[in-house]
Write an enzyme that holds these catalytic residues in place. Structure first.
Site, short mmCIF file in Angstrom:
data_model
loop_
_atom_site.label_atom_id
_atom_site.label_comp_id
_atom_site.label_asym_id
_atom_site.label_seq_id
_atom_site.Cartn_x
_atom_site.Cartn_y
_atom_site.Cartn_z
N ASP A 105 0.84 -1.20 0.00
CA ASP A 105 0.00 0.00 0.00
C ASP A 105 0.88 1.26 0.00
O ASP A 105 1.68 1.43 -0.91
CB ASP A 105 -0.95 -0.07 1.20
CG ASP A 105 -2.02 1.00 1.20
OD1 ASP A 105 -2.98 0.88 0.41
OD2 ASP A 105 -1.91 1.96 1.99
N TYR A 162 -1.39 11.72 2.64
CA TYR A 162 -2.30 11.96 1.52
C TYR A 162 -2.40 13.45 1.19
O TYR A 162 -2.65 13.81 0.04
CB TYR A 162 -3.69 11.43 1.86
CG TYR A 162 -3.75 9.93 1.95
CD1 TYR A 162 -3.99 9.15 0.82
CD2 TYR A 162 -3.56 9.28 3.17
CE1 TYR A 162 -4.04 7.77 0.90
CE2 TYR A 162 -3.61 7.89 3.26
CZ TYR A 162 -3.85 7.15 2.12
OH TYR A 162 -3.89 5.78 2.20
N HIS A 206 -6.99 -6.82 -0.89
CA HIS A 206 -5.98 -5.78 -0.71
C HIS A 206 -4.92 -6.15 0.32
O HIS A 206 -3.83 -5.60 0.30
CB HIS A 206 -6.67 -4.48 -0.29
CG HIS A 206 -5.75 -3.33 -0.12
ND1 HIS A 206 -5.10 -2.73 -1.19
CD2 HIS A 206 -5.35 -2.65 0.98
CE1 HIS A 206 -4.36 -1.73 -0.76
NE2 HIS A 206 -4.48 -1.66 0.56
#
Length: 367
Positions: free
Chosen positions: A180, A288, A344
């Site tokens: 990730d 982010y 995931h």
């Protein structure tokens, strides 16, 4: 050619780039407002369905026992310094779990969001017999240091943390294993510090330039990345994620279709414990908040020998990204596998399959 002539010739291109960035950021913040509305509705629904929990997250006062499992390794802290002046180190203190020191090369693990070092519990046990395995809590993830300023989470600084960690542990190179967000950083690190990476193992995480290019042509990927737009806003994401005792985070881990199969209540608490401490969501979300600062990114050739594992049913990243990543690789340097039925969270949901591929990929390093 005189400098003023060069400046004049470049002016239209620079203006076009500024206009493009302004347009992109306008669209990003528009998407952020839409995402904020949707996630606010989700969070309020959780509160109404579970009124006793209230609108805030409950602070955990003590960590679950699984975080203290001695079979996973020793808990340590590393103050990041570099030995070659005049380069300055960050001086940050990072927490890591270490096992198998002296058993072989350094195998460094980089986790994703919303995770921590504990995501690598299966791999720490599996590989400590032949490698020095180190799973780090990255900058911003408690109990590692977590600066509050968004500017403390630029890609350059995050890559420096990886470099300083490798050198600080006394190594000149490593096998870099990532997932990730950790994968996004690992790809960049392999480009800018190739001599420090002997091999890479990547689970479900694309290079930043590749997902940027891919998303422009595949709108479905943009919808899958909707949470990234929410995270551009100040303070609201932290509030929404903590409402109803972190129910959105709980759903992320335990969702029947997209979560981690077999995750125990204690293991869930291993992730929630640190996020429940005051202010401990801001650092991870600040990753982010820097994502769109460098748009557009220029794709670069990838050459580090890499094992790429991808979940067939990944809810965050489309399967087409595997082919897109392959197009940016030097021929013969990428080995990729799509794991049927997996999602995931491959390091936690399908550790046996991951380990089989890793042992085969690293066989020639075992001597």
């Amino acid at each position: 050619m005189p400098e003023f002539v060069v400046t004049a010739l470049l002016a239209p291109s620079r203006l076009s780039l500024k206009l493009l960035r302004a347009l992109v950021m306008s669209l990003v913040y528009l998407a952020a407002l839409v995402a904020a509305f949707v996630y606010s509705c989700i969070a309020l629904t959780h509160v109404m369905c579970r009124p006793r929990r209230g609108c805030c997250g409950r602070q955990r006062l003590s960590p679950p026992e699984c975080l203290r499992d001695p079979t996973l390794g020793e808990h340590c802290f590393l103050t990041l310094r570099v030995s070659v002046p005049p380069v300055k180190s960050s001086g940050l203190r990072l927490h890591y779990v270490s096992a198998g020191h002296g058993n072989g090369p350094l195998m460094l693990f980089l986790h994703g969001f919303p995770e921590n070092w504990f995501s690598w519990r299966y791999q720490l046990r599996e590989f400590q017999s032949h490698f020095h395995v180190v799973a780090v809590d990255m900058r911003g993830y408690s109990p590692s240091d977590a600066p509050k300023e968004v500017d403390c989470y630029t890609i350059d600084l995050l890559l420096d943390d990886i470099k300083d960690t490798i050198l600080g542990l006394g190594y000149s190179k490593c096998i870099l294993v990532s997932h990730d967000w950790g994968a996004s950083l690992a790809w960049e690190f392999s480009i800018y510090y190739p001599s420090l990476v002997e091999r890479m193992v990547v689970a479900n995480g694309p290079p930043m330039s590749v997902i940027q290019e891919y998303s422009i042509h595949h709108i479905g990927q943009i919808f899958r990345s909707n949470y990234m737009f929410l995270f551009q806003l100040p303070w609201l994401p932290e509030k929404l994620l903590s409402m109803s005792d972190f129910q959105i985070l709980k759903d992320t881990f335990t969702h029947r279709k997209n979560g981690i199969p077999g995750l125990t209540p204690s293991e869930l608490e291993a992730f929630l414990y640190h996020f429940s401490q005051p202010g401990c969501l801001t650092g991870p979300i600040n990753y982010y908040r820097n994502v769109f600062r460098n748009f557009p990114l220029e794709p670069k050739k990838l050459s580090t020998p890499t094992l790429l594992l991808w979940g067939e049913k990944d809810f965050a990243f489309q399967q087409g990204l595997v082919e897109a990543i392959g197009r940016h690789f030097v021929p013969g340097r990428l080995e990729s596998h799509i794991l049927p039925g997996s999602g995931h969270w491959i390091p936690q949901s399908h550790p046996q399959e991951m380990h089989q591929y890793m042992w085969a990929f690293l066989q020639d390093l075992l001597g």
